[in-house]
Design a protein around this motif. Structure first.
Motif, PDB file in Angstrom:
ATOM      1  N   THR A  75      -1.208  -6.314   9.473  1.00 25.42           N
ATOM      2  CA  THR A  75      -2.342  -5.526   8.972  1.00 25.42           C
ATOM      3  C   THR A  75      -2.485  -5.625   7.454  1.00 25.42           C
ATOM      4  O   THR A  75      -3.382  -5.011   6.885  1.00 25.42           O
ATOM      5  CB  THR A  75      -2.193  -4.041   9.352  1.00 25.42           C
ATOM      6  OG1 THR A  75      -0.981  -3.530   8.771  1.00 25.42           O
ATOM      7  CG2 THR A  75      -2.142  -3.865  10.860  1.00 25.42           C
ATOM      8  N   GLY A  76      -1.596  -6.369   6.816  1.00 28.17           N
ATOM      9  CA  GLY A  76      -1.645  -6.494   5.366  1.00 28.17           C
ATOM     10  C   GLY A  76      -1.140  -7.850   4.920  1.00 28.17           C
ATOM     11  O   GLY A  76      -0.994  -8.776   5.723  1.00 28.17           O
ATOM     12  N   ARG A 124      -8.415  -4.971   9.580  1.00 30.01           N
ATOM     13  CA  ARG A 124      -6.950  -4.890   9.635  1.00 30.01           C
ATOM     14  C   ARG A 124      -6.393  -4.044   8.487  1.00 30.01           C
ATOM     15  O   ARG A 124      -5.494  -3.240   8.687  1.00 30.01           O
ATOM     16  CB  ARG A 124      -6.356  -6.295   9.590  1.00 30.01           C
ATOM     17  CG  ARG A 124      -6.728  -7.129  10.798  1.00 30.01           C
ATOM     18  CD  ARG A 124      -5.638  -8.102  11.092  1.00 30.01           C
ATOM     19  NE  ARG A 124      -5.980  -8.961  12.195  1.00 30.01           N
ATOM     20  CZ  ARG A 124      -5.129  -9.738  12.812  1.00 30.01           C
ATOM     21  NH1 ARG A 124      -3.862  -9.759  12.418  1.00 30.01           N
ATOM     22  NH2 ARG A 124      -5.494 -10.510  13.811  1.00 30.01           N
ATOM     23  N   TYR A 125      -6.919  -4.276   7.297  1.00 22.51           N
ATOM     24  CA  TYR A 125      -6.475  -3.464   6.160  1.00 22.51           C
ATOM     25  C   TYR A 125      -6.735  -1.977   6.429  1.00 22.51           C
ATOM     26  O   TYR A 125      -5.903  -1.123   6.114  1.00 22.51           O
ATOM     27  CB  TYR A 125      -7.204  -3.888   4.890  1.00 22.51           C
ATOM     28  CG  TYR A 125      -6.830  -5.254   4.360  1.00 22.51           C
ATOM     29  CD1 TYR A 125      -5.505  -5.681   4.305  1.00 22.51           C
ATOM     30  CD2 TYR A 125      -7.811  -6.132   3.889  1.00 22.51           C
ATOM     31  CE1 TYR A 125      -5.162  -6.928   3.819  1.00 22.51           C
ATOM     32  CE2 TYR A 125      -7.477  -7.395   3.385  1.00 22.51           C
ATOM     33  CZ  TYR A 125      -6.158  -7.781   3.367  1.00 22.51           C
ATOM     34  OH  TYR A 125      -5.827  -9.025   2.868  1.00 22.51           O
ATOM     35  N   GLY A 128      -4.202  -0.574   8.808  1.00 24.81           N
ATOM     36  CA  GLY A 128      -2.942  -0.396   8.104  1.00 24.81           C
ATOM     37  C   GLY A 128      -2.920   0.894   7.302  1.00 24.81           C
ATOM     38  O   GLY A 128      -1.937   1.642   7.324  1.00 24.81           O
ATOM     39  N   ARG A 129      -4.030   1.153   6.599  1.00 23.57           N
ATOM     40  CA  ARG A 129      -4.110   2.377   5.778  1.00 23.57           C
ATOM     41  C   ARG A 129      -4.205   3.630   6.643  1.00 23.57           C
ATOM     42  O   ARG A 129      -3.478   4.605   6.436  1.00 23.57           O
ATOM     43  CB  ARG A 129      -5.336   2.313   4.861  1.00 23.57           C
ATOM     44  CG  ARG A 129      -5.257   1.288   3.752  1.00 23.57           C
ATOM     45  CD  ARG A 129      -6.378   1.539   2.742  1.00 23.57           C
ATOM     46  NE  ARG A 129      -7.693   1.566   3.391  1.00 23.57           N
ATOM     47  CZ  ARG A 129      -8.470   0.498   3.580  1.00 23.57           C
ATOM     48  NH1 ARG A 129      -8.050  -0.694   3.172  1.00 23.57           N
ATOM     49  NH2 ARG A 129      -9.649   0.607   4.156  1.00 23.57           N
ATOM     50  N   ILE A 134       2.105  -1.484  10.138  1.00 23.82           N
ATOM     51  CA  ILE A 134       2.295  -2.789   9.500  1.00 23.82           C
ATOM     52  C   ILE A 134       1.880  -3.926  10.427  1.00 23.82           C
ATOM     53  O   ILE A 134       1.744  -5.070   9.994  1.00 23.82           O
ATOM     54  CB  ILE A 134       3.757  -2.995   9.056  1.00 23.82           C
ATOM     55  CG1 ILE A 134       4.717  -2.978  10.256  1.00 23.82           C
ATOM     56  CG2 ILE A 134       4.150  -1.929   8.033  1.00 23.82           C
ATOM     57  CD1 ILE A 134       6.143  -3.363   9.901  1.00 23.82           C
ATOM     58  N   SER A 163      -2.388 -12.959  10.507  1.00 22.16           N
ATOM     59  CA  SER A 163      -2.509 -11.907   9.500  1.00 22.16           C
ATOM     60  C   SER A 163      -3.815 -12.116   8.742  1.00 22.16           C
ATOM     61  O   SER A 163      -4.488 -13.140   8.926  1.00 22.16           O
ATOM     62  CB  SER A 163      -1.320 -11.966   8.527  1.00 22.16           C
ATOM     63  OG  SER A 163      -1.408 -13.136   7.725  1.00 22.16           O
TER      64      SER A 163
END
Length: 227
Positions: A75-76, A124-125, A128-129, A134, A163
């Motif tokens: 996710t990062g 994805r980012y 993650g947030r 992860i 990713s």
């Protein structure tokens, strides 16, 4: 007996080749590692198919442990293809500790199970947030819920296959159709015809996946010998 789940045979092939006394029946493969009975269960992609197959399996078998394995997406930007991830929020705490002792390189963090393939980097980012995750997959939450229902310890150990910095070479729905649980070759060929540059990207992706499959296979063999 230890059961190891993968979504698809394409993810498990290298691990299955490592098993002794292999016997395949439908979506299940029986085998062993150093005398330990190992069953590989292919859950299919997504929560619906996963619940159907795993429930059927658990109604007739009671493994001592289930390892939810296979691929997952980052996710990062911290994780890259080939990195190993333990889903802290879905795994038995004792198993997390023991696995980390055996596999020092593994990264421990949150996993988010989505109801669809998450492709754009921005999405994805955001996951993650917002979810503190992860990595992302589509089956682990369902596997964890069923393991809790059947009182079976579970470890979620997966390998990063893609990713934001190492994306899919084509839209996910072109690479794999979740509804039919297979790749529609006509859709893939049509996409490649319209986007010829994708051919080289797909070749590179295939090489990456081969390395990732070997990594999770070797890791599982090391872990299962010690558990």
């Amino acid at each position: 007996m230890i059961a190891v789940t993968f979504a698809l045979p394409a993810e498990s092939s290298a691990f299955i080749r490592s098993l002794e006394h292999r016997e395949r029946k439908s979506f299940v493969v029986n085998g062993s590692i150093d005398g330990k009975e190992i069953i590989v269960l292919h859950t299919g992609v997504g929560s619906h198919k996963c619940e159907e197959r795993l429930t059927e399996f658990l109604l007739r078998s009671k493994p001592n442990l289930i390892v939810s394995s296979g691929f997952c997406g980052g996710t990062g930007d911290e994780l890259k293809p080939g990195d190993l991830v333990i889903a802290e929020n879905f795994s038995d705490k004792t198993l997390i500790k023991r696995t980390h002792e055996i596999l020092e390189e593994v990264v421990i963090g949150g996993m988010f199970s989505a109801d669809r393939v998450i492709d754009p980097a921005a999405d994805r980012y955001a996951i993650g947030r917002e979810q503190g995750a992860i990595a992302i997959d589509m089956e682990t939450a369902t596997i964890a819920r069923l393991c809790a229902d059947f009182a079976i310890p579970m470890l979620a150990l997966r390998v990063i296959s893609d990713s934001p910095a190492a994306p899919f070479p084509a839209p996910p729905e072109v690479l794999f159709d979740v509804e039919t649980q297979r790749t529609k070759l006509t859709s893939l060929l049509g996409h490649l015809t319209r986007n010829p540059k994708t051919v080289a990207q797909l070749a590179e992706f295939s090489k990456r996946i081969a390395l990732v499959k070997t990594k999770i296979a070797d890791t599982l063999c090391t872990l299962l010998r010690e558990l």
